[in-house]
Enzyme design. Sequence first.
Site, PDB file in Angstrom:
ATOM      1  N   GLY A  69       4.477   3.800  -5.849  1.00 41.69           N
ATOM      2  CA  GLY A  69       4.628   2.840  -4.757  1.00 41.69           C
ATOM      3  C   GLY A  69       3.401   2.840  -3.857  1.00 41.69           C
ATOM      4  O   GLY A  69       2.981   1.788  -3.364  1.00 41.69           O
ATOM      5  N   ASN A 149      12.383   3.383   5.213  1.00 45.41           N
ATOM      6  CA  ASN A 149      12.747   4.591   4.475  1.00 45.41           C
ATOM      7  C   ASN A 149      13.381   5.687   5.335  1.00 45.41           C
ATOM      8  O   ASN A 149      13.982   6.612   4.823  1.00 45.41           O
ATOM      9  CB  ASN A 149      11.526   5.162   3.751  1.00 45.41           C
ATOM     10  N   GLN A 177      12.266   1.156  -0.949  1.00 54.44           N
ATOM     11  CA  GLN A 177      13.611   1.655  -0.621  1.00 54.44           C
ATOM     12  C   GLN A 177      14.694   0.605  -0.827  1.00 54.44           C
ATOM     13  O   GLN A 177      15.871   0.924  -0.760  1.00 54.44           O
ATOM     14  CB  GLN A 177      13.660   2.149   0.833  1.00 54.44           C
ATOM     15  N   SER A 197       8.811   1.470  -6.729  1.00 54.49           N
ATOM     16  CA  SER A 197       8.509   2.787  -7.293  1.00 54.49           C
ATOM     17  C   SER A 197       9.707   3.296  -8.079  1.00 54.49           C
ATOM     18  O   SER A 197      10.853   3.146  -7.640  1.00 54.49           O
ATOM     19  CB  SER A 197       8.180   3.751  -6.143  1.00 54.49           C
ATOM     20  N   HIS A 199      10.696   6.426  -8.879  1.00 53.53           N
ATOM     21  CA  HIS A 199      11.427   7.674  -8.595  1.00 53.53           C
ATOM     22  C   HIS A 199      12.488   7.537  -7.515  1.00 53.53           C
ATOM     23  O   HIS A 199      13.232   8.478  -7.246  1.00 53.53           O
ATOM     24  CB  HIS A 199      10.462   8.828  -8.308  1.00 53.53           C
ATOM     25  N   THR A 235      -5.560   3.459 -19.252  1.00 55.15           N
ATOM     26  CA  THR A 235      -4.613   3.413 -20.372  1.00 55.15           C
ATOM     27  C   THR A 235      -3.190   3.561 -19.840  1.00 55.15           C
ATOM     28  O   THR A 235      -2.915   4.452 -19.039  1.00 55.15           O
ATOM     29  CB  THR A 235      -4.940   4.542 -21.379  1.00 55.15           C
ATOM     30  N   CYS A 323       7.104  12.502   3.513  1.00 50.52           N
ATOM     31  CA  CYS A 323       5.743  12.943   3.802  1.00 50.52           C
ATOM     32  C   CYS A 323       5.682  13.765   5.086  1.00 50.52           C
ATOM     33  O   CYS A 323       4.837  14.613   5.228  1.00 50.52           O
ATOM     34  CB  CYS A 323       4.809  11.755   3.957  1.00 50.52           C
TER      35      CYS A 323
HETATM   36  C1  LIG Z   1       9.137   2.750   1.889  1.00 52.28           C
HETATM   37  C2  LIG Z   1       8.268   3.535   0.953  1.00 52.28           C
HETATM   38  N1  LIG Z   1       7.109   3.025   0.545  1.00 52.28           N
HETATM   39  C3  LIG Z   1       6.300   3.672  -0.290  1.00 52.28           C
HETATM   40  C4  LIG Z   1       6.617   4.915  -0.765  1.00 52.28           C
HETATM   41  C5  LIG Z   1       5.668   5.606  -1.687  1.00 52.28           C
HETATM   42  O1  LIG Z   1       6.133   5.601  -3.017  1.00 52.28           O
HETATM   43  P1  LIG Z   1       5.517   6.656  -4.057  1.00 52.28           P
HETATM   44  O2  LIG Z   1       6.107   7.983  -3.701  1.00 52.28           O
HETATM   45  O3  LIG Z   1       5.957   6.165  -5.398  1.00 52.28           O
HETATM   46  O4  LIG Z   1       4.045   6.617  -3.888  1.00 52.28           O
HETATM   47  C6  LIG Z   1       7.817   5.523  -0.358  1.00 52.28           C
HETATM   48  C7  LIG Z   1       8.156   6.884  -0.796  1.00 52.28           C
HETATM   49  O5  LIG Z   1       8.620   7.709  -0.043  1.00 52.28           O
HETATM   50  C8  LIG Z   1       8.668   4.806   0.517  1.00 52.28           C
HETATM   51  O6  LIG Z   1       9.837   5.320   0.932  1.00 52.28           O
END
Ligand SMILES: Cc1ncc(COP(=O)(O)O)c(C=O)c1O
Length: 380
Positions: A69, A149, A177, A197, A199, A235, A323
Amino acid sequence: MIYFDHAATTPVNPEVIAVIRESLLADFGNPSSTYTIGRETRRHIEDARRIFANAIHAVPADIIMTSCGSESNNTAIIATALALRAKGKHLITSAVEHHSVLHPMAYLETMGFEVTYLPVDEKGNIAISDLENALREDTILVSIMYANNEVGTLNPIAEIGTLLAEKDILFHTDAVQAFGSEEIDVDAQHIDLLSVSAHKINGPKGIGFLFRRSDLHLPNYIHGGSQENNHRAGTENTPYIRGFAKAVEMTLLHRSEANQCKRDLRDYFLSSLEKAGIPFQINGDYPNGVPHILNMWLPGMRSDKLLIQCDLKGIMLSAGSACTAGSLEPSHVLEAMFGKENPRAAESLRISFGKANTKEEIDTFIALLASIYAKQYGNN
Ligand SMILES: Cc1ncc(COP(=O)(O)O)c(C=O)c1O
């Protein structure tokens, strides 16, 4: 272990793992090769691209595979700004975006771009009138997240998209999210760029996609080979792309029942907290936000200390975004909602549910919170 941190990341679905495993064994051909195993691998990537496109009512040519993401957001913002700098140097975002939007914006400021950071109200919503007032002749891009998030607040994406389409200004939304729970239609909502994203939807970490209208002819962010229809060099990670596609299929198949299950857990959590007599206030736009995120202020209970006590009991959750968890920095989202000096930013917890969570897990967590609360306030 009790896992209440699905906004940070989610466990990988066993069916996704099976697809990745199969692909690691079978798809070792380079998708750019012209011989059979290369072509077969390419076919799998194009199948996945169709699945991603269908999920947001887009066309496959407008889907670019990325590594996450964050890469999708960086590409959407930096590559767009650099391409349009002759047209203007003004960008608009909100104060509560993920750092993978805020930091590219700050980087662009060091290069002479100007960025307006829209404020939010106490529920985390931007005001459309603020956006309208911030628009300038030289505004080239607006990036407003689909769902926050930390507090789960949903922005009025269709309304923003319609406004910007009328003014011919590009609209990017970070849907990382929101993708798991929301019905996204990039045409109806007038979205030009959108980040997702894997995950966060029970797929693997390290794979994502960016929807970007190819008729905008925006440049590459990662330069090199001609992969991804010349939009992103490197790739392709075929096993993870296929795993991500499986995760998307499973998400869409079970979306409404998973949403209901998370809403029920969220409501059960709040009523249990009330019954336990623990004072709290919700941060966010409950019950309108995304169903998996619940953020609340527990007055007088420091979230960094609570997280340690929870961890000792095997309960995993978060105080802010992934983070900032682990650092003592108060959440920039809560600060934007309630002001910098507000103790709320350091006394709030984010609980984020997955459909495998149970009411018994909530009971265990509430019992722990009740005992910490009783010790702190001498009620037993
Ligand atoms: C709102 C939002 N944007 C972007 C990201 C970043 O995604 P990624 O962990 O795949 O880089 C996150 C991940 O915590 C997110 O919650």
